[in-house]
Design an enzyme around this catalytic site. Sequence first.
Site, PDB file in Angstrom:
ATOM      1  N   SER A 148       0.837  -1.196   0.000  1.00  0.00           N
ATOM      2  CA  SER A 148       0.000   0.000   0.000  1.00  0.00           C
ATOM      3  C   SER A 148       0.869   1.242   0.000  1.00  0.00           C
ATOM      4  O   SER A 148       1.955   1.255   0.600  1.00  0.00           O
ATOM      5  CB  SER A 148      -0.905   0.021   1.234  1.00  0.00           C
ATOM      6  OG  SER A 148      -1.597   1.260   1.329  1.00  0.00           O
ATOM      7  N   TYR A 161      -2.949  -0.272   9.946  1.00  0.00           N
ATOM      8  CA  TYR A 161      -2.979  -0.888   8.627  1.00  0.00           C
ATOM      9  C   TYR A 161      -1.690  -0.580   7.870  1.00  0.00           C
ATOM     10  O   TYR A 161      -1.068  -1.471   7.277  1.00  0.00           O
ATOM     11  CB  TYR A 161      -4.187  -0.377   7.851  1.00  0.00           C
ATOM     12  CG  TYR A 161      -4.202  -0.755   6.390  1.00  0.00           C
ATOM     13  CD1 TYR A 161      -4.611  -2.013   5.986  1.00  0.00           C
ATOM     14  CD2 TYR A 161      -3.813   0.163   5.412  1.00  0.00           C
ATOM     15  CE1 TYR A 161      -4.633  -2.365   4.647  1.00  0.00           C
ATOM     16  CE2 TYR A 161      -3.826  -0.179   4.069  1.00  0.00           C
ATOM     17  CZ  TYR A 161      -4.232  -1.432   3.687  1.00  0.00           C
ATOM     18  OH  TYR A 161      -4.234  -1.780   2.360  1.00  0.00           O
TER      19      TYR A 161
END
Length: 256
Positions: A148, A161
């Site tokens: 990500s 996250y």
Amino acid sequence: MGTALDGKVALVTGGGRGIGRAIAERFARDGAVVALTYARNAAAAGGLVERIRTDGGRAFAIQAELGEHGDAHRLWAAFDKEIEQYVPGGGVDVIVNNAGETLYEGLETMTEEAFDRVYAVNVRAPFFIVQQALPRLRDGGRIINIGSGASRLAMPAIMGYGATKGALDVFTRNLAELLGPRGITANTVAPGIVDTDMNADWLRGNAEADAEWSTRAALRRVGRPDDIADVAAFLASDDARWVTAQVVDATGGVGL
């Protein structure tokens, strides 16, 4: 059907929807036998398998609830059973660790249970999937971790996250060093905001959110699943044989 992955076998975790679905479809078009895993949505996974087969490709689905102890063992046991009908003797050439848990929680609101869950799915599962793949993974293979853009940006609202995706980046570099002597490459693809079911509740149909995130990208739009799938297809191909240990930014230029 293409030829870039002819004779190859690919595993795509979380392949029933979103980015994983797009990757599975692209790999199948490129000629690979595609094993895709799903957690709960059997209908979506089954529908994708049927579509791939209708289009002349080869695919099968495996139910795999990641984030639980023993998940990698159960996944590979099911894979070994199914792959025999396509490739006698089994084996795998491309592993895409795509399945992930999204967690919109910051430092102040994070619970221990949520922390453990997101790490179990996003970090522990890929670690043991690769560990147990080693006897099956053929020389010259590919490992592609879906990371990500949050691993390189300060985003306190999703810091838990983002930290899991940073861990994947480190995992990738170590795999590249460890497996390089076998001709196996390891890379991370790092998407930004992508229009998937995972983001549908706040992005899809929300003109304000779409405009905000489009403005943050140099290319002035949010990502599509096929944007990420095409990068993964390159990394899986022989064209990327000299690319390893990289985090490939696929955010469209967010945060420049």
